[in-house]
Design a protein around this motif. Structure first.
Motif, PDB file in Angstrom:
ATOM      1  N   VAL A   1      39.113  29.856  35.515  1.00 32.92           N
ATOM      2  CA  VAL A   1      39.321  30.333  36.886  1.00 32.92           C
ATOM      3  C   VAL A   1      38.921  31.812  36.941  1.00 32.92           C
ATOM      4  CG1 VAL A   1      41.146  30.963  38.537  1.00 32.92           C
ATOM      5  CG2 VAL A   1      41.103  28.672  37.526  1.00 32.92           C
ATOM      6  N   HIS A   2      38.242  32.219  38.035  1.00 36.74           N
ATOM      7  CA  HIS A   2      37.895  33.626  38.254  1.00 36.74           C
ATOM      8  C   HIS A   2      38.720  34.140  39.436  1.00 36.74           C
ATOM      9  CE1 HIS A   2      33.770  33.686  36.077  1.00 36.74           C
ATOM     10  NE2 HIS A   2      34.586  32.806  35.543  1.00 36.74           N
ATOM     11  N   VAL A   3      39.315  35.311  39.259  1.00 40.66           N
ATOM     12  CA  VAL A   3      40.124  35.886  40.340  1.00 40.66           C
ATOM     13  C   VAL A   3      39.642  37.315  40.606  1.00 40.66           C
ATOM     14  CG1 VAL A   3      42.453  36.471  41.126  1.00 40.66           C
ATOM     15  CG2 VAL A   3      42.118  34.497  39.619  1.00 40.66           C
ATOM     16  N   GLY A   4      39.356  37.610  41.877  1.00 40.30           N
ATOM     17  CA  GLY A   4      38.812  38.911  42.247  1.00 40.30           C
ATOM     18  C   GLY A   4      39.879  39.991  42.341  1.00 40.30           C
ATOM     19  N   SER A   5      39.385  41.214  42.481  1.00 41.57           N
ATOM     20  CA  SER A   5      40.236  42.407  42.472  1.00 41.57           C
ATOM     21  C   SER A   5      41.286  42.366  43.587  1.00 41.57           C
ATOM     22  CB  SER A   5      39.322  43.622  42.654  1.00 41.57           C
ATOM     23  OG  SER A   5      40.071  44.773  42.782  1.00 41.57           O
TER      24      SER A   5
ATOM     25  N   ILE B   1      38.195  32.647  43.054  1.00 43.59           N
ATOM     26  CA  ILE B   1      38.954  33.227  44.173  1.00 43.59           C
ATOM     27  C   ILE B   1      38.483  34.669  44.313  1.00 43.59           C
ATOM     28  CG2 ILE B   1      41.260  33.863  44.979  1.00 43.59           C
ATOM     29  CD1 ILE B   1      42.383  31.504  43.442  1.00 43.59           C
ATOM     30  N   GLY B   2      38.176  35.089  45.543  1.00 45.15           N
ATOM     31  CA  GLY B   2      37.584  36.407  45.760  1.00 45.15           C
ATOM     32  C   GLY B   2      38.587  37.547  45.706  1.00 45.15           C
ATOM     33  N   ASN B   3      38.137  38.696  46.240  1.00 44.50           N
ATOM     34  CA  ASN B   3      38.960  39.907  46.258  1.00 44.50           C
ATOM     35  C   ASN B   3      39.952  39.873  47.423  1.00 44.50           C
ATOM     36  OD1 ASN B   3      37.201  40.815  44.265  1.00 44.50           O
ATOM     37  ND2 ASN B   3      35.901  41.878  45.751  1.00 44.50           N
TER      38      ASN B   3
END
Ligand SMILES: CC(C)(COP(=O)(O)OP(=O)(O)OC[C@H]1O[C@@H](n2cnc3c(N)ncnc32)[C@H](O)[C@@H]1OP(=O)(O)O)[C@@H](O)C(=O)NCCC(=O)NCCS
Length: 205
Positions: free
Chosen positions: A151-155, A171-173
């Protein structure tokens, strides 16, 4: 690691971080807080966030105990201090995990192999960060939230209490995933998403 730790924020999150600090061997703990005076858990509250540079005697560690991702980001960017990473001894950190400076990992959290956690993140109590996750800076994964593999999670994004994110999701910022929600599709536009499956609810304030 120095003996002296300044915890920025004397609210509930600050108490949890103080407990982790004690378990990591810090002897000299104090807090700064813009809104609370007196003491916290018997440790003094010695000033406001504007005093931070004065509290830095060169042998002091600092950690930000503020759950709001934007405020944590602002403080971290405004002050050049010796930020420390704090990990509760009961957290399980697997092989090849990288955790950025200023991040905190609470009791019972699990971070599996080759996950990358950015700077000033909060991996809260019993959160699960599966293998190969990539979390950007200032992310907060709330208690009991689970992120499947890769999973990628933004700032500045927060995953709410007990929320679940399916594997291979991005999931974006500046996104907030509501408590108990389940994310099964990529979320790119900033805002608040809730429900099962998680859908856009409204823009953040
Ligand atoms: C999503 C959230 C931010 C919304 O809070 P809010 O802005 O005050 O919004 P409201 O409570 O007014 O709810 C707005 C709508 O979303 C719904 N909603 C709110 N939270 C929800 C959730 N977690 N799951 C499903 N629906 C939710 C409400 O029922 C309401 O629906 P309606 O418009 O049909 O009446 C909040 O409920 C939440 O889940 N926060 C995360 C808390 C958390 O995990 N904190 C970590 C602490 S360590």
């Amino acid at each position: 690691m120095y003996n002296r730790l300044v915890i920025i924020g004397a609210g509930g999150h600050g108490k949890v971080i103080a407990d982790i600090a004690l378990k990591n061997g810090y002897k000299d703990i104090c807090f700064v807080d813009d809104n609370i005076d007196g003491d916290c858990m018997g440790y003094p509250i010695v000033g406001k966030s504007c005093d931070l540079e004065q509290l830095n005697n060169g042998e002091t560690d600092f950690v930000i105990a503020i759950g709001d991702n934007q405020i944590r980001k602002r403080i971290a960017e405004q002050h050049k201090l010796n930020w420390v990473t704090l990990i509760h001894p009961s957290a399980q950190i697997a092989y090849g995990v990288l955790i950025g400076i200023g991040s905190v990992v609470m009791a019972g959290a699990v971070i599996n192999p080759e996950a990358m956690i950015g700077q000033h993140c909060i991996i809260n109590t019993c959160a699960v960060i599966e293998h190969d996750n990539q979390l950007s800076d200032y992310v907060h994964v709330s208690p009991n939230a689970t992120l499947g593999g890769t999973v990628h999670v933004g700032s500045c994004t927060q995953i709410g209490v007990g929320a679940t994110v399916r594997n291979n999701i991005s999931i974006g910022n500046n996104i907030l995933v509501g408590a108990g929600s389940v994310v099964i599709k990529n979320l790119s536009f900033s805002g608040i998403y809730v429900g099962i499956p998680a859908c856009f609810k409204k823009y953040s304030k």
